[in-house]
Design a protein around this motif. Structure first.
Motif, PDB file in Angstrom:
ATOM      1  N   ALA A  89     -11.538  18.443 -51.244  1.00  0.00           N
ATOM      2  CA  ALA A  89     -11.772  17.019 -51.489  1.00  0.00           C
ATOM      3  C   ALA A  89     -11.164  16.151 -50.399  1.00  0.00           C
ATOM      4  CB  ALA A  89     -11.194  16.614 -52.842  1.00  0.00           C
TER       5      ALA A  89
ATOM      6  N   LEU B   9     -12.220  24.347 -54.750  1.00  0.00           N
ATOM      7  CA  LEU B   9     -12.402  22.897 -54.708  1.00  0.00           C
ATOM      8  C   LEU B   9     -11.815  22.365 -53.408  1.00  0.00           C
ATOM      9  CD1 LEU B   9     -11.764  20.388 -57.600  1.00  0.00           C
ATOM     10  CD2 LEU B   9     -10.957  19.882 -55.312  1.00  0.00           C
TER      11      LEU B   9
ATOM     12  N   TYR C 257     -15.877  15.325 -53.191  1.00  0.00           N
ATOM     13  CA  TYR C 257     -15.346  16.659 -53.408  1.00  0.00           C
ATOM     14  C   TYR C 257     -16.449  17.694 -53.645  1.00  0.00           C
ATOM     15  CZ  TYR C 257     -15.615  15.482 -58.460  1.00  0.00           C
ATOM     16  OH  TYR C 257     -16.025  15.106 -59.716  1.00  0.00           O
ATOM     17  N   TYR C 258     -16.112  18.918 -53.250  1.00  0.00           N
ATOM     18  CA  TYR C 258     -17.009  20.066 -53.393  1.00  0.00           C
ATOM     19  C   TYR C 258     -16.390  21.050 -54.372  1.00  0.00           C
ATOM     20  CZ  TYR C 258     -18.984  24.657 -52.384  1.00  0.00           C
ATOM     21  OH  TYR C 258     -19.541  25.903 -52.500  1.00  0.00           O
TER      22      TYR C 258
ATOM     23  N   GLY D  20     -17.329  25.007 -56.017  1.00  0.00           N
ATOM     24  CA  GLY D  20     -18.231  26.149 -55.974  1.00  0.00           C
ATOM     25  C   GLY D  20     -17.697  27.323 -56.760  1.00  0.00           C
TER      26      GLY D  20
ATOM     27  N   ASN E 205     -22.869  25.416 -57.064  1.00  0.00           N
ATOM     28  CA  ASN E 205     -21.928  24.664 -56.248  1.00  0.00           C
ATOM     29  C   ASN E 205     -22.403  23.220 -56.212  1.00  0.00           C
ATOM     30  OD1 ASN E 205     -23.457  24.460 -53.332  1.00  0.00           O
ATOM     31  ND2 ASN E 205     -23.869  26.415 -54.353  1.00  0.00           N
ATOM     32  N   ALA E 206     -21.457  22.296 -56.225  1.00  0.00           N
ATOM     33  CA  ALA E 206     -21.802  20.883 -56.390  1.00  0.00           C
ATOM     34  C   ALA E 206     -21.010  20.019 -55.415  1.00  0.00           C
ATOM     35  CB  ALA E 206     -21.535  20.429 -57.822  1.00  0.00           C
ATOM     36  N   LEU E 207     -21.659  18.970 -54.938  1.00  0.00           N
ATOM     37  CA  LEU E 207     -21.025  17.939 -54.126  1.00  0.00           C
ATOM     38  C   LEU E 207     -21.044  16.653 -54.939  1.00  0.00           C
ATOM     39  CD1 LEU E 207     -19.788  17.434 -51.308  1.00  0.00           C
ATOM     40  CD2 LEU E 207     -22.050  16.632 -50.583  1.00  0.00           C
ATOM     41  N   LYS E 208     -19.869  16.037 -55.134  1.00  0.00           N
ATOM     42  CA  LYS E 208     -19.760  14.916 -56.070  1.00  0.00           C
ATOM     43  C   LYS E 208     -18.943  13.781 -55.467  1.00  0.00           C
ATOM     44  CE  LYS E 208     -19.206  18.434 -59.629  1.00  0.00           C
ATOM     45  NZ  LYS E 208     -18.378  18.907 -60.747  1.00  0.00           N
TER      46      LYS E 208
END
Length: 236
Positions: free
Chosen positions: A191, A189, A205-206, A208, A226-229
């Motif tokens: 951020a 993580l 924040y990312y 993965g 994996n996510a970008l939020k």
């Protein structure tokens, strides 16, 4: 003085320093929520990722030019992808890398991220923090519904955290066995947190995953979401 003694003295000094910090430190806790896009090569287009949970953080040296922050979260995570190109069904008629399958995927999990960061108190009046760390996660429920299959086969929606046996169709001898999704997760993580107003923070924040969502062996491709939020946190 031996190298070991130097380490012991250094540790003792660091411990005494931390013990002297309470008046210069700050403890905060509060709710947090986030939403964004989940991505990976087998995911066709962007899916949805969302988090909801609680956080606690401890800020050391809060009046110094640079503050150190330790943050622990406990979150419920939701993932939805409308089309994932992967075969998680074992059958003698299917190849290990059969790409004729695509499914809709829902995943529910509990994550516990731990991050260490710095707050830059001389940048925008201390409103910017950078942090990095990792998380452990545990899958609690999942669904797979195939929307593309070879030869017009039809499979019922199934629980992705259980091994399922589906009766063979005409022309396909034997049963179809589904691969169970991994319950245990781990990932990284990173951020950026920006204080918007008083106790309200906005975070980019990312997250993965390190490992494949399915213990797939030769059943490729691997799915490592994996996510970008964007997230909001309110601190008390």
């Amino acid at each position: 003085m031996s190298h070991k003694n130097y380490l012991l003295v250094g540790f003792a000094i660091a411990l005494l320093t931390l013990c002297s910090l309470p008046v210069k430190a700050q403890f905060e806790f509060g709710p947090t929520a986030g939403v964004g896009a989940v991505m990976d090569k087998p995911i066709q287009g962007a899916g949805l990722a969302a988090d909801l949970g609680v956080s606690a953080r401890y800020t050391f040296l809060k009046d110094a030019p640079v503050s150190i922050q330790l943050r622990l979260d406990a979150t419920y995570g939701y993932l939805y992808a409308g089309s994932v190109r992967k075969n998680v069904i074992q059958h003698v008629r299917f190849g290990q890398q059969d790409d004729r399958f695509a499914f809709a995927w829902q995943d529910h999990m509990i994550r516990v991220p731990l991050t260490v960061g710095v707050r830059l108190n001389n940048v925008l009046d201390g409103k910017v923090s950078l942090r990095v760390g990792g998380y452990y996660g545990r899958g609690i429920a999942g669904k797979v519904r195939y929307n593309e299959t070879p030869d017009g086969l039809s499979f019922p929606e199934f629980d992705s955290y259980k091994s399922n046996t589906i009766k063979g169709a005409a022309g396909y001898e034997g049963n179809f066995i589904t691969l169970a999704q991994n319950e245990h997760r781990a990932g990284v993580l990173a951020a950026i947190d920006v204080n918007l107003y008083k106790q309200l923070d906005l975070s980019l924040y990312y997250m993965g995953d390190f490992v494949d969502s399915w213990n797939s062996g030769n059943f490729k491709p691997a799915v490592k979401p994996n996510a970008l939020k964007l997230g909001l946190s309110y601190w008390f």
